[in-house]
Scaffold this active site. Structure first.
Site, PDB file in Angstrom:
ATOM      1  N   ASN A 144      39.936   0.407  32.956  1.00 28.47           N
ATOM      2  CA  ASN A 144      40.535  -0.868  33.366  1.00 28.47           C
ATOM      3  C   ASN A 144      40.715  -0.938  34.877  1.00 28.47           C
ATOM      4  OD1 ASN A 144      41.213  -2.648  30.952  1.00 28.47           O
ATOM      5  ND2 ASN A 144      41.789  -0.585  30.271  1.00 28.47           N
ATOM      6  N   ASP A 177      57.166  -1.880  25.561  1.00 32.96           N
ATOM      7  CA  ASP A 177      56.190  -2.803  24.980  1.00 32.96           C
ATOM      8  C   ASP A 177      56.822  -4.134  24.558  1.00 32.96           C
ATOM      9  OD1 ASP A 177      54.205  -0.934  25.444  1.00 32.96           O
ATOM     10  OD2 ASP A 177      54.456   0.003  23.492  1.00 32.96           O
ATOM     11  N   ASN A 226      52.044  -4.376  32.277  1.00 33.74           N
ATOM     12  CA  ASN A 226      51.520  -3.306  31.430  1.00 33.74           C
ATOM     13  C   ASN A 226      50.439  -3.853  30.507  1.00 33.74           C
ATOM     14  OD1 ASN A 226      51.491  -0.702  30.094  1.00 33.74           O
ATOM     15  ND2 ASN A 226      52.588  -1.681  28.400  1.00 33.74           N
ATOM     16  N   HIS A 240      48.762  -3.250  26.982  1.00 36.96           N
ATOM     17  CA  HIS A 240      49.101  -2.582  25.717  1.00 36.96           C
ATOM     18  C   HIS A 240      48.033  -2.914  24.665  1.00 36.96           C
ATOM     19  CE1 HIS A 240      51.546  -0.883  22.567  1.00 36.96           C
ATOM     20  NE2 HIS A 240      51.420  -1.992  21.874  1.00 36.96           N
ATOM     21  N   LEU A 270      58.842   4.241  32.028  1.00 32.64           N
ATOM     22  CA  LEU A 270      59.609   4.104  33.273  1.00 32.64           C
ATOM     23  C   LEU A 270      61.058   3.701  32.939  1.00 32.64           C
ATOM     24  CD1 LEU A 270      56.813   2.219  35.204  1.00 32.64           C
ATOM     25  CD2 LEU A 270      57.582   4.559  35.678  1.00 32.64           C
ATOM     26  N   ARG A 303      53.519   7.144  30.548  1.00 31.65           N
ATOM     27  CA  ARG A 303      54.898   7.566  30.763  1.00 31.65           C
ATOM     28  C   ARG A 303      55.787   6.326  30.701  1.00 31.65           C
ATOM     29  NH1 ARG A 303      53.459  11.595  29.493  1.00 31.65           N
ATOM     30  NH2 ARG A 303      53.442  13.629  30.495  1.00 31.65           N
ATOM     31  N   ARG A 330      61.732  13.254  35.336  1.00 31.15           N
ATOM     32  CA  ARG A 330      61.524  11.814  35.492  1.00 31.15           C
ATOM     33  C   ARG A 330      62.117  11.268  36.796  1.00 31.15           C
ATOM     34  NH1 ARG A 330      62.130   7.069  31.293  1.00 31.15           N
ATOM     35  NH2 ARG A 330      64.111   7.978  30.694  1.00 31.15           N
ATOM     36  N   GLU A 364      39.830  -5.881  27.204  1.00 28.36           N
ATOM     37  CA  GLU A 364      40.863  -5.589  28.214  1.00 28.36           C
ATOM     38  C   GLU A 364      40.318  -5.711  29.631  1.00 28.36           C
ATOM     39  OE1 GLU A 364      42.292  -1.674  26.953  1.00 28.36           O
ATOM     40  OE2 GLU A 364      44.108  -2.654  26.212  1.00 28.36           O
TER      41      GLU A 364
HETATM   42  C1  GRF Z   1      43.885   0.952  27.363  1.00 27.56           C
HETATM   43  O1  GRF Z   1      43.377   0.715  26.086  1.00 27.56           O
HETATM   44  C2  GRF Z   1      45.288   0.426  27.514  1.00 27.56           C
HETATM   45  O2  GRF Z   1      45.544  -0.681  26.710  1.00 27.56           O
HETATM   46  C3  GRF Z   1      46.123   1.593  27.050  1.00 27.56           C
HETATM   47  O3  GRF Z   1      45.442   2.742  27.519  1.00 27.56           O
HETATM   48  C4  GRF Z   1      44.046   2.454  27.633  1.00 27.56           C
HETATM   49  C5  GRF Z   1      43.626   2.847  29.013  1.00 27.56           C
HETATM   50  O4  GRF Z   1      42.238   2.894  29.130  1.00 27.56           O
HETATM   51  N1  GRF Z   1      47.476   1.468  27.537  1.00 27.56           N
HETATM   52  P1  GRF Z   1      41.526   3.194  30.517  1.00 27.56           P
HETATM   53  O5  GRF Z   1      42.147   4.480  31.068  1.00 27.56           O
HETATM   54  O6  GRF Z   1      41.758   2.028  31.412  1.00 27.56           O
HETATM   55  O7  GRF Z   1      40.071   3.385  30.175  1.00 27.56           O
END
Ligand code: GRF
Length: 225
Positions: free
Chosen positions: A29, A174, A120, A122, A106, A104, A78, A203
């Site tokens: 991502n 979340d 975030n 998810h 936060l 992690r 933390r 994503e």
């Molecule tokens: C994604 O599927 C995201 O939704 C989740 O962790 C994954 C991260 O993938 N929280 P990448 O490291 O960006 O390939």
């Protein structure tokens, strides 16, 4: 299947923003954001910093290959880890903090330092109102899956749909106002791996849309001031 961004902007003025991306793994991502910035799909967006809590996270390599400052910060205690992250975010003047596969949680104290500035990604569908269920665009009600291993959980629970959600981070895990989500149909022969990969394809567009949305909000605020 469906990509929706909660609000469209009509603003012409674009405010420059500096984005920090927090990762723990592959960083595909992050790569989607890098590609979008380099192909001028996010004018005015600068990827200022990448932080990983894992030294071997491939996302760190991705950042370095594109000359983005990339820092490994171990997460032992933390409080200490968060203090270090917070200092770096301030030093690098990050406007927006994107949690893209950052494994992690936060603390409320940390989150309160960056109100409405942490988002975030998810890999499941979350509702607008913090409820325990989500109703898909074709009217199917499914549980809102939160926490870790939600891709496997979607398969184990025999769901027909899952997806991904980008939301603002609040002290409840979340939850938080939703910015954008994509619905993804689960195929009968899907494994956790095939489904995770397909979700990621969605994503990669979703995260770019969410950063653009954030920038548009900032731009609107700047015009109103
Ligand atoms: C994604 O599927 C995201 O939704 C989740 O962790 C994954 C991260 O993938 N929280 P990448 O490291 O960006 O390939």
């Amino acid at each position: 299947m469906e990509i929706s961004v909660n609000e469209q902007s009509t603003s012409q003025h674009t405010t420059p923003i500096r984005v920090a991306v927090l990762i723990s793994g592959s960083g595909s991502n992050l790569q989607a954001l890098i590609d979008a910035v380099e192909s001028q799909q996010l004018p005015g967006v600068e990827l200022a910093l990448v932080i990983s809590n894992k030294a071997n996270a491939y996302g760190l390599q991705r950042a370095l290959q594109h000359k983005i400052p990339a820092i490994y910060l171990p997460w032992k205690k933390r409080e200490e880890a968060e203090a270090n992250i917070s200092s770096l975010l301030k030093l690098f003047q990050a406007d927006l903090i994107v949690l893209a596969g950052f494994l992690r949680i936060l603390s409320a104290d940390f989150i309160s330092q960056f109100p409405q500035r942490i988002i975030n990604l998810h890999p499941a569908l979350l509702p607008d109102n913090g409820a325990d269920t989500y109703t898909t665009s074709n009217g199917t009600t499914i549980p809102a899956l939160r926490g870790l291993h939600v891709v496997k959980q979607a398969i184990d629970e025999g769901l027909k749909y899952t997806g991904s959600t980008v939301h603002y981070v609040i002290p409840v895990v979340d939850a938080g106002p939703v910015i954008a989500r994509s619905e993804v149909a689960i195929q009968p022969d899907d494994t956790e791996e095939t489904l995770q990969e397909r979700i990621k394809e969605y994503e990669h567009r979703l995260i770019v849309d969410a950063v653009r949305f954030y920038q548009e909000q900032k731009s609107k605020e700047a015009v109103q001031r």
